[in-house]
Write a protein that holds these residues in place. Structure first.
Motif, PDB file in Angstrom:
ATOM      1  N   PHE A  71       0.851  -1.182   0.000  1.00 14.97           N
ATOM      2  CA  PHE A  71       0.000   0.000   0.000  1.00 14.97           C
ATOM      3  C   PHE A  71       0.891   1.239   0.000  1.00 14.97           C
ATOM      4  CE2 PHE A  71      -3.100  -3.092   0.809  1.00 14.97           C
ATOM      5  CZ  PHE A  71      -4.378  -2.533   0.758  1.00 14.97           C
ATOM      6  N   VAL A  72       0.683   2.098  -0.997  1.00 16.67           N
ATOM      7  CA  VAL A  72       1.501   3.294  -1.180  1.00 16.67           C
ATOM      8  C   VAL A  72       0.631   4.526  -1.015  1.00 16.67           C
ATOM      9  CG1 VAL A  72       3.001   4.590  -2.751  1.00 16.67           C
ATOM     10  CG2 VAL A  72       3.030   2.073  -2.782  1.00 16.67           C
ATOM     11  N   ALA A  73       1.087   5.476  -0.200  1.00 13.45           N
ATOM     12  CA  ALA A  73       0.407   6.758  -0.071  1.00 13.45           C
ATOM     13  C   ALA A  73       0.932   7.695  -1.152  1.00 13.45           C
ATOM     14  CB  ALA A  73       0.645   7.353   1.310  1.00 13.45           C
ATOM     15  N   ASP A  74       0.100   8.002  -2.131  1.00 11.71           N
ATOM     16  CA  ASP A  74       0.432   9.012  -3.136  1.00 11.71           C
ATOM     17  C   ASP A  74      -0.106  10.327  -2.591  1.00 11.71           C
ATOM     18  OD1 ASP A  74       0.525  10.780  -5.307  1.00 11.71           O
ATOM     19  OD2 ASP A  74       0.314   9.154  -6.768  1.00 11.71           O
ATOM     20  N   SER A  75       0.744  11.065  -1.910  1.00 13.50           N
ATOM     21  CA  SER A  75       0.272  12.212  -1.131  1.00 13.50           C
ATOM     22  C   SER A  75      -0.299  13.313  -2.003  1.00 13.50           C
ATOM     23  CB  SER A  75       1.405  12.744  -0.262  1.00 13.50           C
ATOM     24  OG  SER A  75       1.852  11.761   0.648  1.00 13.50           O
ATOM     25  N   ALA A  76       0.450  13.773  -2.999  1.00 19.43           N
ATOM     26  CA  ALA A  76      -0.050  14.838  -3.869  1.00 19.43           C
ATOM     27  C   ALA A  76      -1.193  14.350  -4.735  1.00 19.43           C
ATOM     28  CB  ALA A  76       1.078  15.381  -4.748  1.00 19.43           C
ATOM     29  N   GLY A  77      -1.267  13.043  -4.972  1.00 17.15           N
ATOM     30  CA  GLY A  77      -2.379  12.477  -5.723  1.00 17.15           C
ATOM     31  C   GLY A  77      -3.618  12.287  -4.881  1.00 17.15           C
ATOM     32  N   GLY A  78      -3.496  12.440  -3.552  1.00 19.53           N
ATOM     33  CA  GLY A  78      -4.635  12.291  -2.659  1.00 19.53           C
ATOM     34  C   GLY A  78      -5.207  10.889  -2.651  1.00 19.53           C
ATOM     35  N   MET A  79      -4.338   9.877  -2.818  1.00 14.77           N
ATOM     36  CA  MET A  79      -4.868   8.519  -2.945  1.00 14.77           C
ATOM     37  C   MET A  79      -3.942   7.480  -2.328  1.00 14.77           C
ATOM     38  SD  MET A  79      -4.276   8.018  -7.045  1.00 14.77           S
ATOM     39  CE  MET A  79      -2.621   7.989  -7.770  1.00 14.77           C
ATOM     40  N   ILE A  80      -4.523   6.312  -2.045  1.00 17.59           N
ATOM     41  CA  ILE A  80      -3.781   5.134  -1.609  1.00 17.59           C
ATOM     42  C   ILE A  80      -3.793   4.140  -2.767  1.00 17.59           C
ATOM     43  CG2 ILE A  80      -3.618   3.251   0.050  1.00 17.59           C
ATOM     44  CD1 ILE A  80      -3.156   5.991   1.283  1.00 17.59           C
ATOM     45  N   VAL A  81      -2.608   3.690  -3.167  1.00 15.68           N
ATOM     46  CA  VAL A  81      -2.448   2.789  -4.303  1.00 15.68           C
ATOM     47  C   VAL A  81      -1.999   1.423  -3.797  1.00 15.68           C
ATOM     48  CG1 VAL A  81      -1.218   2.397  -6.472  1.00 15.68           C
ATOM     49  CG2 VAL A  81      -1.879   4.718  -5.815  1.00 15.68           C
ATOM     50  N   VAL A  82      -2.575   0.360  -4.372  1.00 14.34           N
ATOM     51  CA  VAL A  82      -2.200  -1.005  -4.011  1.00 14.34           C
ATOM     52  C   VAL A  82      -1.403  -1.620  -5.157  1.00 14.34           C
ATOM     53  CG1 VAL A  82      -3.001  -3.260  -3.234  1.00 14.34           C
ATOM     54  CG2 VAL A  82      -4.341  -1.216  -2.702  1.00 14.34           C
ATOM     55  N   LEU A  83      -0.264  -2.216  -4.803  1.00  7.65           N
ATOM     56  CA  LEU A  83       0.573  -2.932  -5.761  1.00  7.65           C
ATOM     57  C   LEU A  83       0.551  -4.410  -5.382  1.00  7.65           C
ATOM     58  CD1 LEU A  83       3.665  -0.517  -5.774  1.00  7.65           C
ATOM     59  CD2 LEU A  83       1.623  -0.417  -7.239  1.00  7.65           C
ATOM     60  N   ARG A  84       0.317  -5.260  -6.376  1.00  4.15           N
ATOM     61  CA  ARG A  84       0.219  -6.690  -6.079  1.00  4.15           C
ATOM     62  C   ARG A  84       0.963  -7.516  -7.121  1.00  4.15           C
ATOM     63  NH1 ARG A  84      -5.623  -9.368  -5.317  1.00  4.15           N
ATOM     64  NH2 ARG A  84      -5.361  -8.346  -3.269  1.00  4.15           N
ATOM     65  N   GLY A  85       1.664  -8.541  -6.618  1.00  5.03           N
ATOM     66  CA  GLY A  85       2.249  -9.545  -7.497  1.00  5.03           C
ATOM     67  C   GLY A  85       3.378  -9.029  -8.355  1.00  5.03           C
ATOM     68  N   MET A  86       3.799  -9.862  -9.306  1.00  9.56           N
ATOM     69  CA  MET A  86       4.899  -9.505 -10.187  1.00  9.56           C
ATOM     70  C   MET A  86       4.705 -10.149 -11.555  1.00  9.56           C
ATOM     71  SD  MET A  86       8.983 -10.048  -9.576  1.00  9.56           S
ATOM     72  CE  MET A  86       8.891  -9.095  -8.052  1.00  9.56           C
ATOM     73  N   GLY A  87       4.801  -9.351 -12.584  1.00  6.45           N
ATOM     74  CA  GLY A  87       4.692  -9.847 -13.939  1.00  6.45           C
ATOM     75  C   GLY A  87       6.016 -10.389 -14.447  1.00  6.45           C
ATOM     76  N   ALA A  88       6.016 -10.849 -15.675  1.00 10.25           N
ATOM     77  CA  ALA A  88       7.225 -11.408 -16.282  1.00 10.25           C
ATOM     78  C   ALA A  88       8.332 -10.375 -16.410  1.00 10.25           C
ATOM     79  CB  ALA A  88       6.878 -11.990 -17.655  1.00 10.25           C
ATOM     80  N   ASP A  89       7.963  -9.087 -16.449  1.00 11.76           N
ATOM     81  CA  ASP A  89       8.958  -8.018 -16.559  1.00 11.76           C
ATOM     82  C   ASP A  89       9.490  -7.568 -15.210  1.00 11.76           C
ATOM     83  OD1 ASP A  89       6.674  -6.840 -15.592  1.00 11.76           O
ATOM     84  OD2 ASP A  89       6.553  -5.274 -17.129  1.00 11.76           O
ATOM     85  N   GLY A  90       9.066  -8.229 -14.124  1.00  9.42           N
ATOM     86  CA  GLY A  90       9.530  -7.869 -12.791  1.00  9.42           C
ATOM     87  C   GLY A  90       8.754  -6.731 -12.163  1.00  9.42           C
ATOM     88  N   LYS A  91       7.759  -6.214 -12.858  1.00  8.52           N
ATOM     89  CA  LYS A  91       6.982  -5.094 -12.326  1.00  8.52           C
ATOM     90  C   LYS A  91       5.668  -5.595 -11.722  1.00  8.52           C
ATOM     91  CE  LYS A  91       9.013  -1.735 -15.487  1.00  8.52           C
ATOM     92  NZ  LYS A  91       8.764  -0.701 -16.518  1.00  8.52           N
ATOM     93  N   ALA A  92       5.024  -4.702 -10.980  1.00  7.16           N
ATOM     94  CA  ALA A  92       3.775  -5.068 -10.320  1.00  7.16           C
ATOM     95  C   ALA A  92       2.769  -5.583 -11.338  1.00  7.16           C
ATOM     96  CB  ALA A  92       3.212  -3.860  -9.578  1.00  7.16           C
ATOM     97  N   ALA A  93       2.160  -6.712 -11.016  1.00  8.54           N
ATOM     98  CA  ALA A  93       1.175  -7.301 -11.919  1.00  8.54           C
ATOM     99  C   ALA A  93      -0.141  -6.535 -11.871  1.00  8.54           C
ATOM    100  CB  ALA A  93       0.952  -8.769 -11.564  1.00  8.54           C
ATOM    101  N   GLN A  94      -0.476  -5.970 -10.706  1.00 12.89           N
ATOM    102  CA  GLN A  94      -1.690  -5.184 -10.553  1.00 12.89           C
ATOM    103  C   GLN A  94      -1.381  -3.876  -9.846  1.00 12.89           C
ATOM    104  OE1 GLN A  94      -4.132  -8.725  -8.873  1.00 12.89           O
ATOM    105  NE2 GLN A  94      -5.681  -7.328  -9.704  1.00 12.89           N
ATOM    106  N   VAL A  95      -1.953  -2.793 -10.352  1.00 11.29           N
ATOM    107  CA  VAL A  95      -1.847  -1.466  -9.738  1.00 11.29           C
ATOM    108  C   VAL A  95      -3.268  -0.920  -9.634  1.00 11.29           C
ATOM    109  CG1 VAL A  95      -0.887   0.843  -9.897  1.00 11.29           C
ATOM    110  CG2 VAL A  95       0.434  -1.107 -10.760  1.00 11.29           C
ATOM    111  N   GLU A  96      -3.756  -0.755  -8.400  1.00 18.44           N
ATOM    112  CA  GLU A  96      -5.135  -0.334  -8.187  1.00 18.44           C
ATOM    113  C   GLU A  96      -5.197   0.842  -7.209  1.00 18.44           C
ATOM    114  OE1 GLU A  96      -7.624  -1.625  -9.820  1.00 18.44           O
ATOM    115  OE2 GLU A  96      -6.647  -3.411 -10.678  1.00 18.44           O
TER     116      GLU A  96
END
Length: 506
Positions: free
Chosen positions: A153-178
């Protein structure tokens, strides 16, 4: 065995002992592997850099370098040395990458897809002046925490939002960003409650604490937000509205909620400035938001809170005051006992008195942090000496490094054995020091839950030159697999640090 092997290696082998030599090859493989492991583990066991040499600039920050600043190293106040050297944030150069100790790999996990941060996103003077990014993943990724199920769970302060990152894709990056929640007021602190099997996600905004219903696996808030603490001391008088971050943690027994609030100035004392009431404090509430007391005071800006898993103590990653010199005042990381007083604004680093201020009033908010916000009558002020009550922090960092989120590494994880129980902290980097320092993640060696006063450069490489930087670490958390995740609001990225045993960085 190693001595025998290296002794034989440096000799000329006669043919009649070729069989012995062949047997020795097996020994050599074992010894070389052992030496490599010892070399890696010895990085933080070498003697620390001490004295004036410990005050290093960015060019001297190298992973594995251990430093220790002592009280005896502190100079006399020199306000004339103070400078304003805000970094120019530039796009990450093609060959630039975070640098970790040998054996660790650093990869881009999320973000980094909408250019470098701009200065208006770094500080905020207006409440509710937030909006999600028009492009890319983040506007301003700040604090990051790991949910019990492993989601980030990431606090995007200037964005005024909480972002969830889950899992890992084949490229090593987050599979889901919500986006879990939006329309928040510069969110920063995140806490799951109760621990283990949480029912709520708490978020510390600049001016309030709210909570959302939560169950493991939720990617979006199913309700709320419910306002738990309706009023916190808000945006500061500092340029740009600084010290707007609020962190929130729960004590180990789950009975108390601790909220950190930074000072509203660089030198104002609460005796003469009512706006400083309940600032530079850690405030204690019930989990339902009822105010209990000032848990600890005199902490200029405890940006990052963490509960030591061994001792159960609260620890703070703290920004100290400015304008007393290049090498004053050190930022610090420290245990914070209930009722602890760390001196702000009258004293620093134990009993050093700030030359700009008199001693506090006996009936003022300094001597009694639970007193009314009304200032005492200056004419009737009876000064009180609190010098003997000022605690000295456990670990002195370089001045002005801007120490932000901190976390503790678990007793066992994927990092080498010596990391268990150590602390890590993100150093956002100086803006008011002639030779900039920070812009890194540091490691704080711990022994049975206690610090020895030293710290180690762990993740560096975010500075381009004396004037420019491309990254500014803010948050640090440990994933369920023992790897590390670091937020960087300069390049608007989340970095992933894993132990591979090799030497690759990308």
């Amino acid at each position: 065995m190693g001595i025998l092997f290296f002794g034989i290696w440096n000799q000329t082998f006669p043919w009649d002992i070729l069989e012995v030599s062949m047997r020795t090859k097996q020994i050599s493989v074992t010894v070389i592997a052992a030496v490599a492991a010892i070399s890696l583990g010895a990085q933080s066991k070498q003697g620390p850099v001490t004295g004036q040499a410990a005050f290093a600039d960015w060019s001297q920050e190298k992973p594995g370098t251990l430093r220790k600043i002592s009280m005896s190293d502190l100079p006399e106040p020199k306000p004339a040395e103070s400078v304003r050297a805000q970094p120019k944030i530039v796009a990450r150069p093609e060959n630039a990458w975070p640098v970790a100790p040998p054996g660790f790999k650093v990869s881009l996990y999320a973000g980094g897809d909408n250019g470098p941060s701009t200065s208006p996103d770094q500080q905020h003077s207006q409440q509710h002046n937030t909006k999600p990014p028009e492009s890319g993943t983040f506007r301003q990724p700040r604090l990051i925490r790991t949910a019990p199920n492993g989601d980030l769970f990431v606090a995007d302060s200037a964005g005024g939002m909480i972002v969830v990152l889950r899992g890992m894709g084949a490229d090593g990056k987050a599979a889901q960003v919500e986006r879990f929640a939006t329309d928040l007021d510069h969110p920063f602190g995140i806490a799951f409650y109760p621990a283990g099997n949480p029912r709520y996600l708490y978020v510390a905004n600049t001016t309030s604490v709210v909570r959302f219903p939560y169950k493991a696996g939720d990617l979006h808030a199913s309700g709320g937000p419910e306002t738990i603490v309706p009023t916190l001391p808000g945006y500061a008088q500092l340029a740009g509205g600084g010290h707007w971050t609020r962190d929130v943690v729960f004590t180990k027994d789950g009975r108390h909620m601790l909220v950190s609030v930074g000072s509203g100035s660089n030198v104002d004392n609460p005796d003469d400035h009512p706006k400083e009431f309940h600032r530079a404090d850690v405030l204690e509430y019930t989990p339902d938001g009822k105010f209990v007391k000032v848990y600890a005071s005199g902490i200029r800006n405890c940006v990052g809170e963490a509960i030591n898993p061994i001792t159960g103590e609260l620890w703070c990653s703290t920004n100290e005051r400015d304008e007393l010199g290049n090498h004053l005042v050190p930022d610090y990381i420290t245990s914070v006992p209930e009722g602890g007083f760390f001196g702000w604004p009258w004293y620093y680093m134990g009993g050093h008195q700030d030359p700009r201020l008199p001693q506090p009033c006996a009936d003022g908010t300094g001597a009694n942090p639970q007193a009314s916000a009304e200032s005492p009558d200056a004419k009737n002020c009876k000064h009180v000496d609190l010098q003997a009550k000022v605690r000295t922090p456990d670990v002195l960092l370089q001045p002005h490094m801007a120490s932000l989120e901190m976390t503790f590494y678990p007793a066992s994880g994927s990092f080498p054995q010596g990391y268990g129980g150590d602390a890590f902290a993100a150093e956002h980097g100086s803006w008011n020091r002639e030779k900039r320092a920070g812009y890194e993640v540091i490691r704080v060696p711990m022994h049975d839950g206690k610090a020895d006063g030293s710290y180690e450069d762990f993740l560096t490489g975010f500075v381009v030159d004396d004037n420019s930087v491309w990254g500014r670490p803010v948050g640090v958390t440990i994933g369920k697999d023992g790897s590390m995740f670091v937020t960087d609001d300069g390049s608007r990225s989340v970095w992933h640090v894993t132990y591979e045993g090799g030497h690759n960085q990308k």
